[in-house]
Design a protein around this motif. Structure first.
Motif, PDB file in Angstrom:
ATOM      1  N   THR A  34       0.810  -1.217   0.000  1.00  0.00           N
ATOM      2  CA  THR A  34       0.000   0.000   0.000  1.00  0.00           C
ATOM      3  C   THR A  34       0.843   1.266   0.000  1.00  0.00           C
ATOM      4  O   THR A  34       0.342   2.340  -0.354  1.00  0.00           O
ATOM      5  CB  THR A  34      -0.928   0.013   1.224  1.00  0.00           C
ATOM      6  N   VAL A  35       2.101   1.180   0.406  1.00  0.00           N
ATOM      7  CA  VAL A  35       2.943   2.374   0.469  1.00  0.00           C
ATOM      8  C   VAL A  35       3.961   2.411  -0.657  1.00  0.00           C
ATOM      9  O   VAL A  35       4.772   3.341  -0.732  1.00  0.00           O
ATOM     10  CB  VAL A  35       3.670   2.460   1.826  1.00  0.00           C
ATOM     11  N   ALA A  36       3.970   1.421  -1.522  1.00  0.00           N
ATOM     12  CA  ALA A  36       4.997   1.312  -2.555  1.00  0.00           C
ATOM     13  C   ALA A  36       4.606   2.060  -3.819  1.00  0.00           C
ATOM     14  O   ALA A  36       3.428   2.116  -4.189  1.00  0.00           O
ATOM     15  CB  ALA A  36       5.259  -0.156  -2.881  1.00  0.00           C
ATOM     16  N   THR A  37       5.595   2.622  -4.479  1.00  0.00           N
ATOM     17  CA  THR A  37       5.379   3.234  -5.788  1.00  0.00           C
ATOM     18  C   THR A  37       5.325   2.174  -6.878  1.00  0.00           C
ATOM     19  O   THR A  37       4.565   2.291  -7.836  1.00  0.00           O
ATOM     20  CB  THR A  37       6.505   4.241  -6.097  1.00  0.00           C
ATOM     21  N   ALA A  38       6.147   1.140  -6.738  1.00  0.00           N
ATOM     22  CA  ALA A  38       6.192   0.066  -7.722  1.00  0.00           C
ATOM     23  C   ALA A  38       6.248  -1.277  -7.007  1.00  0.00           C
ATOM     24  O   ALA A  38       6.665  -1.359  -5.852  1.00  0.00           O
ATOM     25  CB  ALA A  38       7.398   0.225  -8.639  1.00  0.00           C
ATOM     26  N   ILE A  50      12.251   2.725 -13.886  1.00  0.00           N
ATOM     27  CA  ILE A  50      10.960   2.049 -13.730  1.00  0.00           C
ATOM     28  C   ILE A  50      10.073   2.810 -12.756  1.00  0.00           C
ATOM     29  O   ILE A  50       8.855   2.885 -12.939  1.00  0.00           O
ATOM     30  CB  ILE A  50      11.154   0.581 -13.282  1.00  0.00           C
ATOM     31  N   LEU A  51      10.652   3.397 -11.704  1.00  0.00           N
ATOM     32  CA  LEU A  51       9.855   4.187 -10.757  1.00  0.00           C
ATOM     33  C   LEU A  51       9.244   5.394 -11.470  1.00  0.00           C
ATOM     34  O   LEU A  51       8.078   5.724 -11.241  1.00  0.00           O
ATOM     35  CB  LEU A  51      10.720   4.648  -9.597  1.00  0.00           C
ATOM     36  N   HIS A  52      10.028   6.037 -12.307  1.00  0.00           N
ATOM     37  CA  HIS A  52       9.501   7.186 -13.058  1.00  0.00           C
ATOM     38  C   HIS A  52       8.423   6.749 -14.029  1.00  0.00           C
ATOM     39  O   HIS A  52       7.412   7.439 -14.224  1.00  0.00           O
ATOM     40  CB  HIS A  52      10.646   7.868 -13.806  1.00  0.00           C
ATOM     41  N   SER A  53       8.605   5.568 -14.625  1.00  0.00           N
ATOM     42  CA  SER A  53       7.646   5.094 -15.623  1.00  0.00           C
ATOM     43  C   SER A  53       6.308   4.721 -14.993  1.00  0.00           C
ATOM     44  O   SER A  53       5.252   5.124 -15.479  1.00  0.00           O
ATOM     45  CB  SER A  53       8.228   3.886 -16.357  1.00  0.00           C
ATOM     46  N   VAL A  54       6.332   3.956 -13.902  1.00  0.00           N
ATOM     47  CA  VAL A  54       5.068   3.499 -13.324  1.00  0.00           C
ATOM     48  C   VAL A  54       4.354   4.619 -12.578  1.00  0.00           C
ATOM     49  O   VAL A  54       3.148   4.536 -12.339  1.00  0.00           O
ATOM     50  CB  VAL A  54       5.289   2.304 -12.372  1.00  0.00           C
ATOM     51  N   ALA A  55       5.099   5.665 -12.189  1.00  0.00           N
ATOM     52  CA  ALA A  55       4.460   6.774 -11.493  1.00  0.00           C
ATOM     53  C   ALA A  55       3.631   7.634 -12.433  1.00  0.00           C
ATOM     54  O   ALA A  55       2.719   8.350 -12.001  1.00  0.00           O
ATOM     55  CB  ALA A  55       5.519   7.633 -10.792  1.00  0.00           C
ATOM     56  N   ARG A  56       3.939   7.559 -13.731  1.00  0.00           N
ATOM     57  CA  ARG A  56       3.182   8.340 -14.697  1.00  0.00           C
ATOM     58  C   ARG A  56       1.901   7.619 -15.091  1.00  0.00           C
ATOM     59  O   ARG A  56       1.929   6.413 -15.337  1.00  0.00           O
ATOM     60  CB  ARG A  56       4.019   8.585 -15.962  1.00  0.00           C
ATOM     61  N   PRO A  57       0.783   8.318 -15.149  1.00  0.00           N
ATOM     62  CA  PRO A  57      -0.461   7.661 -15.586  1.00  0.00           C
ATOM     63  C   PRO A  57      -0.370   7.261 -17.042  1.00  0.00           C
ATOM     64  O   PRO A  57       0.184   7.990 -17.885  1.00  0.00           O
ATOM     65  CB  PRO A  57      -1.528   8.745 -15.389  1.00  0.00           C
ATOM     66  N   SER A  86       5.105  -3.742 -16.551  1.00  0.00           N
ATOM     67  CA  SER A  86       6.305  -3.307 -17.268  1.00  0.00           C
ATOM     68  C   SER A  86       7.334  -4.426 -17.205  1.00  0.00           C
ATOM     69  O   SER A  86       7.338  -5.221 -16.270  1.00  0.00           O
ATOM     70  CB  SER A  86       6.879  -2.038 -16.635  1.00  0.00           C
ATOM     71  N   ALA A  87       8.209  -4.467 -18.196  1.00  0.00           N
ATOM     72  CA  ALA A  87       9.235  -5.513 -18.250  1.00  0.00           C
ATOM     73  C   ALA A  87      10.574  -4.882 -18.582  1.00  0.00           C
ATOM     74  O   ALA A  87      10.681  -4.097 -19.538  1.00  0.00           O
ATOM     75  CB  ALA A  87       8.872  -6.574 -19.282  1.00  0.00           C
ATOM     76  N   LEU A  88      11.575  -5.203 -17.796  1.00  0.00           N
ATOM     77  CA  LEU A  88      12.952  -4.821 -18.106  1.00  0.00           C
ATOM     78  C   LEU A  88      13.575  -5.975 -18.864  1.00  0.00           C
ATOM     79  O   LEU A  88      13.720  -7.076 -18.323  1.00  0.00           O
ATOM     80  CB  LEU A  88      13.729  -4.529 -16.823  1.00  0.00           C
TER      81      LEU A  88
END
Length: 482
Positions: free
Chosen positions: A163-167, A473-480, A250-252
């Motif tokens: 619940t507190v995680a960005t990714a 990845i943090l920047h990517s998933v944070a964007r809608p 997302s996949a790296l």
């Protein structure tokens, strides 16, 4: 009235109060001790209160230990990652089962993904190719799943609750799952683990937290196309990234798909170098700066495997020019077959050649692939990469490599190579020496960004490929998503 006295009772003494014994030292001790005990109790309660206040002041509103006083800035704000507690059948058991499969080369696979994914340590030969540096291993590309998972276990901003995680990281060993079923003709068998992990994720509460898994990501040491079999193309690979769950995550991957709308992000291939400390990185950078390079250019690889009668590839044309030049060193790599004369899986031989060359040639290897592992090993060796198609690097590794590709590499037109109108050697010799020196220095500067540090350690001031990938990845998933 006369007072009656009970038989046997002592007579009342009217002077009893006046004849009370004087208060001596022993009589004073009791109330003093009681007062001291009360004082100690008060101090103990105060100490416990202060301790509990301090303890909980270091917890943020979600109960995460941050090591900071309440109200201070949280260095992990926006960087928390929750690691899914996947059943072992999605990671550890895949390695166990693959190692037991002797028919499929299980022993070699175990050696290549053991030691937290790094593989066997390399011994420095007599001519000092590695020169006593720490962190050299016989690492293979498919081990990226294992390396990344073990690095994530030591990530400084792990969250105990989703619940507190960005990714949210999904430690599914997709490339090892691909490898164990690559030769199987049954698509249901190939796709079984991908379907299983998707079903497991959809039943987890965090899956619905943000648009059906759009904040989830996984890592696979394969090209995206190996995990995108949709039935319309070759009967190859798994369908992990084209399932509904796979499309949401997302996949790296080692090579993204340039033709399909997927959330695949390219990250560097694992190299042979896995530093444990900043000092390991700095010492190696100083070493490659001072190397004397005897070859103008070098090429690692063999002929492209094509069907009989098929036209030659760019890889074949580049190799032909290298063989025809006295200024080009060539190392042919092939399958590790019995009696083979190729230098298969010989990291020291590869690094020896790359360290002795000023430029390293990296044509597309053929087929649907554009990228090559040796591009990153050559950069570790301080060798300036030469590409023949923008998709080999510039359209892929946008997080890890400079946008201005002329700072660290050379692009030779692929069409001219295939038409026979462009000489690679002449093109490279035309570059001024001062420009070559600046390019090499930029390549040396980029070394930490294209290597994965040893998972058992952590670099202090240097960001490696793992750190940069996590930031991306943090920047990517944070964007809608659109």
């Amino acid at each position: 009235m006369r007072q009656l006295v009970k038989p046997g009772a002592p007579k009342a003494d009217s002077n009893a109060r006046s004849r009370r014994p004087a208060v001596g030292p022993k009589a004073k001790e009791k109330p003093a001790a009681a007062s001291g005990h009360r004082r100690l109790c008060y101090l103990a309660i105060l100490a416990v209160t202060i301790f509990l206040w301090y303890r909980f002041s270091l917890l943020d509103d979600d109960g995460l230990r941050t090591g900071r006083a309440k109200g201070d800035a949280d260095p992990c704000q926006g960087r928390y990652i929750y690691v899914c507690k996947l059943p072992a059948r999605f990671n550890a058991d895949i390695i166990r089962d693959a190692c037991r499969d002797t028919d499929a080369g299980g022993e070699r696979l175990c050696a290549s993904v053991g030691n937290a994914g790094l593989g066997r340590p390399l011994e420095d030969p007599a001519d000092g190719v590695l020169t006593g540096e720490n962190g050299w291993h016989g690492t293979r590309q498919l081990a990226l799943d294992v390396i990344f998972h073990n690095r994530m276990k030591r990530y400084e901003c792990l969250a105990n609750r989703s619940t507190v995680a960005t990714a949210i990281f999904v430690p599914f060993y997709a490339s090892l799952d691909f490898a164990r079923h690559a030769a199987v003709g049954d698509n249901a068998t190939r796709d079984a683990a991908a379907a299983d992990v998707a079903d497991w994720l959809r039943w987890r509460p965090e899956w619905d937290r943000r648009s059906d898994g759009h904040d989830h990501f996984l890592v696979a040491g394969r090209a995206a196309r190996d995990l995108m079999r949709d039935g319309s193309g070759p009967d190859w690979g798994t369908n992990l990234l084209v399932t509904p769950a796979g499309r949401n995550m997302s996949a790296l991957v080692l090579e993204s798909s340039l033709h399909e709308a997927t959330s695949g992000f390219a990250v560097p291939y694992p190299t042979y170098f896995h530093p444990r400390t900043d000092a390991d990185v700095f010492r190696w950078q100083e070493r490659v700066r001072g190397l004397r390079r005897t070859w103008l250019m070098a090429f690692v690889g063999g002929e492209t495997r094509q069907a009989p009668g098929s036209p030659a590839t760019t890889n074949d044309y580049v190799m032909a020019q290298c063989k025809a030049s006295e200024s080009c060193g060539h190392l042919k790599l092939g399958r590790c077959a019995a009696g083979s004369t190729s230098q298969c899986h010989s990291p020291v031989n590869v690094m020896r050649l790359l360290q002795n060359a000023t430029f390293c040639l990296h044509p597309p290897p053929g087929g649907d692939s554009y990228t090559r592992r040796w591009a990153f090993d050559s950069m570790v060796a301080g060798c300036i990469p030469v590409f023949f198609n923008p998709a080999s690097a510039y359209l892929q590794y946008k997080w890890h490599l400079p946008k201005d590709y002329t700072k660290y590499s050379v692009l030779v037109p692929e069409a001219g190579i295939r038409a026979g109108t462009v000489s690679i050697e002449a093109t490279l010799r035309a570059i001024p020496a001062a420009t070559v020196a600046r390019m090499r220095e930029e390549v040396v500067r980029l070394i930490p960004t294209v290597v994965y540090a040893d998972p058992s350690a952590k670099l202090e001031t240097v960001k490696d490929a793992f750190d940069i990938a996590v930031e991306g990845i943090l920047h990517s998933v944070a964007r809608p998503r659109a």
